[in-house]
Design an enzyme around this catalytic site. Sequence first.
Site, PDB file in Angstrom:
ATOM      1  N   ARG A 278      -7.398  -1.433   7.087  1.00  0.00           N
ATOM      2  CA  ARG A 278      -7.659  -2.703   6.412  1.00  0.00           C
ATOM      3  C   ARG A 278      -6.369  -3.133   5.736  1.00  0.00           C
ATOM      4  NH1 ARG A 278     -13.063  -0.827   3.208  1.00  0.00           N
ATOM      5  NH2 ARG A 278     -11.633   0.801   2.568  1.00  0.00           N
ATOM      6  N   CYS A 279      -6.048  -4.418   5.848  1.00  0.00           N
ATOM      7  CA  CYS A 279      -4.810  -4.873   5.202  1.00  0.00           C
ATOM      8  C   CYS A 279      -4.929  -4.766   3.689  1.00  0.00           C
ATOM      9  CB  CYS A 279      -4.473  -6.290   5.638  1.00  0.00           C
ATOM     10  SG  CYS A 279      -5.828  -7.430   5.410  1.00  0.00           S
TER      11      CYS A 279
END
Length: 479
Positions: A278-279
């Site tokens: 996940r960024c």
Amino acid sequence: MLHGQNLIGGQWRNSATVAQTFNPSNISEVVGEYAQASVADAEEAVACARKAQPAWARQNIQIRSDILHKAADLLFARATALATLLAREEGKTLKEAVGEVVRAAHCFQFYAAEALRHPGQWHNSLREGHNVIVSHEPVGVVTAITPWNFPIAIAAWKAAAALAYGNTVVLKPSEFAPGCAIRLGEILMGAGLSPGCFNIVMGNGALLGPTLIHGADALSFTGSTPTGRALLKIAAESMTKTQLELGGKNPFIVLDDADIDVAVAAAAQGTWGQTGQRCTGSERIIVTRGIHDAFVEKLVKAVASFTPGPALDPATVIGPVATRPQFEKNLAAIAAARAEGAELAHGGTPAEGHNEGLFLTPALFLNTTNDMQLNRHETFGPIGAVIKVADLDEAIAVANDCELALSSGIATTSLRSAERYRRESKAGMVMVNTPTAGLEYHVPFGGRPPSGVGGRETGSAAADFFTESKTSYINHGVI
Ligand code: ADP
């Protein structure tokens, strides 16, 4: 196996070439075979979107809203099947996948209402007998280029918002996980969207990108920072309005006064949840010295509970790494971190007994410093690094000493410290006593450059990007 075709002007089309995707939980299993669009296909998709756009922009907003609502209903109704496809193709657990599909459905529900609720402004003019209206119009044709980590949620929050405000869309999903985009196309056609309003072209981004960007009025991209930089240059040539959601190297601060269990749970979920892909994941865990040893002792136990396993196995906590290149990158980052002196306290190796898939045991590094390469570059994997600091001042300085500025977090029971960090963090999102990842669909999402460029996504903030404002003076003569 899913046979996916491109969707161009309402027609599902084959291409001369196809590409396969594989199940990262069992890489010998082919999940889908997808038509690879040519540049001519991309040109045609953009042309179809352009042809369809004026009628969609003029469409009665109740009808627009009803179509988006229907798409939400279909997403809810097909959530289990969609989540199973998503888990097989991307590797997230079924529970995470159901959550993502439900998120996509909520995005359509939200923007169904936003289509009706998009106010302008009315101003008195300084000139007698005049007033001023600020209205909002669609941008036109929107190209959406999306990554593999949230293949349906990100496609949904871009497409739902673009459509709600009267734009038409060409979606280029990631070549690693295009299956959900196909299903979304079927759902939108089934919901009554006119041909050409939503198009899908699959294939190589570098090949199709210039055509998709130059032909569109706006580009909404989510992906890696290097690709974002390249796309910004392409967009500059045609002055295409551009929104980029890029990487993060997100800090999570733990202060001496934190509730230690809250801190451990938030740090662990933010770092290893969703296999770290996940960024907004917590890649730097910054801990003040008074709580450091006790916190680390509990974190070492917590990381061990994030056992990787097959995505569809209900007992699995985290799924495999999504792609072979990402798996290799993670292993290389772990080797490099060890070489520069980071102390590996847990994991970081291919999971034993799981040779059929891309399973990586979650890694935890201790005694790292913020100037190590491990803490300078996004790993986008299940890899956490603890940095010990003296106090809040140093914690904030270390947290902000980073090129990227997407999300950030702090665990503390002091309202004063939390508020100070909330103000001084340079990230676009600040989470207090809760993981750095996991924003909801009704609030703005995004970071400051270079993590985010061109305005926030999701919630009502999306209207800023997906519309252009028009300021109109009316000389009505009434004084
Ligand atoms: P990720 O690591 O998430 O795959 P990328 O930035 O490589 O990140 O990919 C995100 C999306 O951007 C994918 O749909 C990919 O096909 C597309 N893409 C990659 N390189 C380019 C490029 N040079 N031009 C246009 N799109 C690209």
